[in-house]
Design a protein around this motif. Structure first.
Motif, mmCIF file in Angstrom:
data_model
loop_
_atom_site.group_PDB
_atom_site.id
_atom_site.type_symbol
_atom_site.label_atom_id
_atom_site.label_comp_id
_atom_site.label_asym_id
_atom_site.label_seq_id
_atom_site.Cartn_x
_atom_site.Cartn_y
_atom_site.Cartn_z
ATOM 1 N N SER A 191 45.977 5.581 13.526
ATOM 2 C CA SER A 191 47.107 5.590 14.452
ATOM 3 C C SER A 191 48.409 5.411 13.683
ATOM 4 C CB SER A 191 46.956 4.468 15.482
ATOM 5 O OG SER A 191 45.761 4.598 16.218
ATOM 6 N N GLY A 192 49.497 5.799 14.334
ATOM 7 C CA GLY A 192 50.793 5.610 13.706
ATOM 8 C C GLY A 192 51.715 6.784 13.938
ATOM 9 N N TYR A 193 52.759 6.821 13.140
ATOM 10 C CA TYR A 193 53.825 7.819 13.275
ATOM 11 C C TYR A 193 53.777 8.785 12.106
ATOM 12 C CZ TYR A 193 58.532 9.736 12.692
ATOM 13 O OH TYR A 193 59.598 10.571 12.490
ATOM 14 N N ARG A 194 54.046 10.063 12.389
ATOM 15 C CA ARG A 194 54.116 11.087 11.345
ATOM 16 C C ARG A 194 55.348 11.950 11.575
ATOM 17 N NH1 ARG A 194 49.435 11.121 8.381
ATOM 18 N NH2 ARG A 194 50.186 12.919 7.189
ATOM 19 N N PHE A 195 56.016 12.265 10.478
ATOM 20 C CA PHE A 195 57.181 13.153 10.523
ATOM 21 C C PHE A 195 56.803 14.486 9.892
ATOM 22 C CE2 PHE A 195 60.813 15.015 8.278
ATOM 23 C CZ PHE A 195 61.697 15.208 9.339
ATOM 24 N N GLY A 196 57.117 15.567 10.582
ATOM 25 C CA GLY A 196 56.780 16.893 10.081
ATOM 26 C C GLY A 196 57.997 17.789 10.016
ATOM 27 N N ALA A 197 57.946 18.773 9.138
ATOM 28 C CA ALA A 197 59.042 19.728 8.985
ATOM 29 C C ALA A 197 58.473 21.097 8.650
ATOM 30 C CB ALA A 197 60.013 19.279 7.895
ATOM 31 N N THR A 198 59.136 22.133 9.155
ATOM 32 C CA THR A 198 58.739 23.513 8.895
ATOM 33 C C THR A 198 59.978 24.329 8.584
ATOM 34 O OG1 THR A 198 56.865 23.356 10.423
ATOM 35 C CG2 THR A 198 57.592 25.562 9.815
ATOM 36 N N TYR A 199 59.901 25.082 7.478
ATOM 37 C CA TYR A 199 61.005 25.976 7.093
ATOM 38 C C TYR A 199 60.455 27.385 6.930
ATOM 39 C CZ TYR A 199 64.479 28.372 4.255
ATOM 40 O OH TYR A 199 65.381 29.299 3.777
ATOM 41 N N VAL A 200 61.114 28.342 7.553
ATOM 42 C CA VAL A 200 60.764 29.756 7.441
ATOM 43 C C VAL A 200 61.927 30.464 6.775
ATOM 44 C CG1 VAL A 200 60.116 31.865 8.663
ATOM 45 C CG2 VAL A 200 59.323 29.647 9.498
ATOM 46 N N GLY A 201 61.652 31.142 5.657
ATOM 47 C CA GLY A 201 62.707 31.751 4.858
ATOM 48 C C GLY A 201 63.336 32.981 5.489
ATOM 49 N N THR A 202 64.222 33.580 4.749
ATOM 50 C CA THR A 202 65.022 34.711 5.239
ATOM 51 C C THR A 202 64.435 36.061 4.851
ATOM 52 O OG1 THR A 202 66.400 34.575 3.247
ATOM 53 C CG2 THR A 202 67.133 33.348 5.198
ATOM 54 N N LYS A 203 63.307 36.073 4.124
ATOM 55 C CA LYS A 203 62.687 37.344 3.745
ATOM 56 C C LYS A 203 61.849 37.837 4.913
ATOM 57 C CE LYS A 203 59.695 39.495 0.274
ATOM 58 N NZ LYS A 203 58.863 39.279 -0.940
ATOM 59 N N GLN A 204 62.388 38.786 5.675
ATOM 60 C CA GLN A 204 61.747 39.263 6.881
ATOM 61 C C GLN A 204 60.921 40.515 6.586
ATOM 62 O OE1 GLN A 204 61.760 37.993 10.013
ATOM 63 N NE2 GLN A 204 63.019 36.238 9.454
ATOM 64 N N LEU A 205 59.598 40.413 6.787
ATOM 65 C CA LEU A 205 58.729 41.574 6.667
ATOM 66 C C LEU A 205 58.489 42.236 8.006
ATOM 67 C CD1 LEU A 205 56.064 40.311 4.104
ATOM 68 C CD2 LEU A 205 58.190 41.548 3.685
ATOM 69 N N SER A 206 58.708 41.494 9.082
ATOM 70 C CA SER A 206 58.593 42.009 10.448
ATOM 71 C C SER A 206 59.386 41.069 11.348
ATOM 72 C CB SER A 206 57.124 42.094 10.883
ATOM 73 O OG SER A 206 56.593 40.801 11.071
ATOM 74 N N PRO A 207 59.622 41.449 12.608
ATOM 75 C CA PRO A 207 60.385 40.556 13.490
ATOM 76 C C PRO A 207 59.755 39.186 13.688
ATOM 77 C CG PRO A 207 60.286 42.771 14.419
ATOM 78 C CD PRO A 207 59.378 42.767 13.228
ATOM 79 N N THR A 208 58.436 39.055 13.485
ATOM 80 C CA THR A 208 57.756 37.771 13.686
ATOM 81 C C THR A 208 57.215 37.186 12.390
ATOM 82 O OG1 THR A 208 55.666 38.910 14.159
ATOM 83 C CG2 THR A 208 57.098 38.393 16.035
ATOM 84 N N GLU A 209 57.614 37.723 11.248
ATOM 85 C CA GLU A 209 57.036 37.295 9.984
ATOM 86 C C GLU A 209 58.127 37.137 8.942
ATOM 87 O OE1 GLU A 209 53.246 38.603 7.168
ATOM 88 O OE2 GLU A 209 54.247 40.063 8.449
ATOM 89 N N GLY A 210 58.337 35.887 8.500
ATOM 90 C CA GLY A 210 59.344 35.602 7.492
ATOM 91 C C GLY A 210 58.779 34.716 6.394
ATOM 92 N N TYR A 211 59.304 34.868 5.185
ATOM 93 C CA TYR A 211 58.840 34.098 4.028
ATOM 94 C C TYR A 211 60.041 33.661 3.204
ATOM 95 C CZ TYR A 211 54.218 35.952 5.139
ATOM 96 O OH TYR A 211 53.043 36.267 5.772
ATOM 97 N N PRO A 212 59.860 32.606 2.398
ATOM 98 C CA PRO A 212 58.670 31.752 2.279
ATOM 99 C C PRO A 212 58.545 30.786 3.450
ATOM 100 C CG PRO A 212 60.418 30.896 0.907
ATOM 101 C CD PRO A 212 60.928 32.195 1.472
ATOM 102 N N ILE A 213 57.354 30.216 3.605
ATOM 103 C CA ILE A 213 57.081 29.231 4.648
ATOM 104 C C ILE A 213 56.724 27.917 3.972
ATOM 105 C CG2 ILE A 213 55.610 28.600 6.583
ATOM 106 C CD1 ILE A 213 55.152 31.555 7.103
ATOM 107 N N LEU A 214 57.454 26.874 4.296
ATOM 108 C CA LEU A 214 57.182 25.540 3.782
ATOM 109 C C LEU A 214 56.954 24.613 4.974
ATOM 110 C CD1 LEU A 214 59.500 26.952 1.836
ATOM 111 C CD2 LEU A 214 59.340 24.778 0.648
ATOM 112 N N LEU A 215 55.833 23.937 5.005
ATOM 113 C CA LEU A 215 55.550 23.021 6.105
ATOM 114 C C LEU A 215 54.741 21.837 5.598
ATOM 115 C CD1 LEU A 215 52.586 24.288 8.233
ATOM 116 C CD2 LEU A 215 53.450 25.652 6.374
ATOM 117 N N GLY A 216 54.931 20.713 6.269
ATOM 118 C CA GLY A 216 54.216 19.519 5.869
ATOM 119 C C GLY A 216 54.507 18.364 6.796
ATOM 120 N N ASP A 217 53.803 17.268 6.595
ATOM 121 C CA ASP A 217 54.047 16.053 7.378
ATOM 122 C C ASP A 217 53.718 14.854 6.517
ATOM 123 O OD1 ASP A 217 51.164 14.900 8.322
ATOM 124 O OD2 ASP A 217 51.109 17.090 8.238
ATOM 125 N N ILE A 218 54.323 13.715 6.852
ATOM 126 C CA ILE A 218 54.185 12.493 6.069
ATOM 127 C C ILE A 218 54.219 11.303 7.012
ATOM 128 C CG2 ILE A 218 56.679 12.282 5.657
ATOM 129 C CD1 ILE A 218 56.009 11.218 2.858
#
Length: 336
Positions: free
Chosen positions: A99-126
């Motif tokens: 149990s406890g608290y977790r902080f998460g973050a997600t970053y989607v880059g500006t390299k667009q291969l399609s309208p729904t697909e961008g890179y790079p993708i960085l995600l994680g939680d701590i």
């Protein structure tokens, strides 16, 4: 298969990234002679071989039907700071998991291969104790994609996994390196290959090699075959090796109902488990219900309901094992 992080102690998963469809690949123009004119005419698009995806996603259609049960109370707050950056706050209270608290973050880059697909993708939680899950996904061109996943517990790296996928027009080759340790001469190396044979059939295989002081004989190699057959709304996939087999069947019965059947056989411990699951989608009610029952008499279900017009989603989870007299109940609220 080939996921070395699965052997580590489970942690709360990071917020999922946007779906990553297969990288666009173009088959060469195929033609066949016309019976009357003798001239070449284009082959129907449905007859062209497409990229089959990765072996890691071989059973994805079936697995997506299964409910993901949880226990206790969970509150998640998602906040989009921009079109590329999102954060989340999760509070979990449970007597089974940590149990406890977790902080998460997600970053989607500006390299667009399609309208729904961008890179790079960085995600994680701590969490406040410094336990970290981190993932990096990047697309190098139109065919090569790299992934890096790490876990840190108590200020020590507990798992590292690096994967590279090459997507051809009708095949995918993948190489995964897990927990490499040059000093101790240990690690796991997994090679995947999946080839489209026909528009409905894909075949491939996996070779896993593990080396380390704790492995009997110092090293071990495992070879397995894999395949997937699709017929309309039905998909059957399976993998077979010396350690056992894993077979999945998925059927989309209607727009509202999907069914999944899974059979896992472990020849080493002489044990097998069969599971039947289903998913009901009610778009007009903004409701999704998933349920399952297995051969160990475990019954599980998860109900997800969007509380429109508010930006809330409510989740209710229940799981019971009749033979062991065990019952777990969970409820969650997602904001954002």
């Amino acid at each position: 298969m080939g996921n070395v992080l699965a052997a580590s102690a489970p942690l709360a998963p990071p917020p999922p990234p946007s779906p990553l469809p297969p990288s666009p690949g173009f088959s060469p123009s195929l033609s066949k002679p016309d019976e009357e004119t003798g001239l070449g005419s284009p082959v129907e698009a449905s007859d062209r071989l497409e990229n089959p995806g990765t072996i890691e996603d071989l059973h994805k259609k079936c697995k997506d039907v299964f409910p993901v049960n949880f226990e206790g109370a969970k509150l998640m707050l998602n906040k989009g700071l921009s079109s590329h950056f999102q954060i989340s706050h999760t509070i979990n209270m449970s007597s089974v998991t940590q149990s406890g608290y977790r902080f998460g973050a997600t970053y989607v880059g500006t390299k667009q291969l399609s309208p729904t697909e961008g890179y790079p993708i960085l995600l994680g939680d701590i969490d406040p104790n410094g336990n970290l899950n981190a993932n990096v996904i990047h697309q190098f061109g139109s065919r090569i994609r790299g992934k890096l996943a790490t876990q840190v517990q108590r200020s020590k790296y507990t798992a590292v996994q690096m994967t590279s996928d090459y997507r051809g027009d009708a095949y995918t080759a993948s190489l995964t390196l897990g927990n490499p340790d040059i000093l101790n001469n240990s690690g796991v190396l997994v090679a995947h290959y999946l080839q489209s044979i026909t528009p409905s059939l894909a075949l491939g295989g996996e070779v896993a090699y593990q080396r380390g002081p704790g492995v009997p004989g110092g090293h071990v190699a495992v070879v397995s075959a894999a395949g997937r057959y699709t017929n309309g709304e039905s998909t059957i996939s399976g993998s077979l090796g010396l350690a056992g087999c894993h077979i999945c069947f998925h059927q989309k019965a209607s727009q509202q109902l999907q069914i999944g059947v899974e059979l896992e056989v472990n020849s080493r411990i002489q044990e097998s488990t069969g599971t039947i699951a289903y998913q009901i989608d009610l778009p007009k009610a903004d409701l999704v219900f998933r349920g399952s029952v297995d051969s160990n008499w475990t019954v599980g279900a998860v109900l997800e309901k969007k509380l429109l017009p508010l930006p809330f989603s409510f989740a209710l989870s229940g799981m019971i094992n009749h033979s062991k007299s065990q019952f777990r109940l969970g409820c969650g609220l997602i904001v954002g």
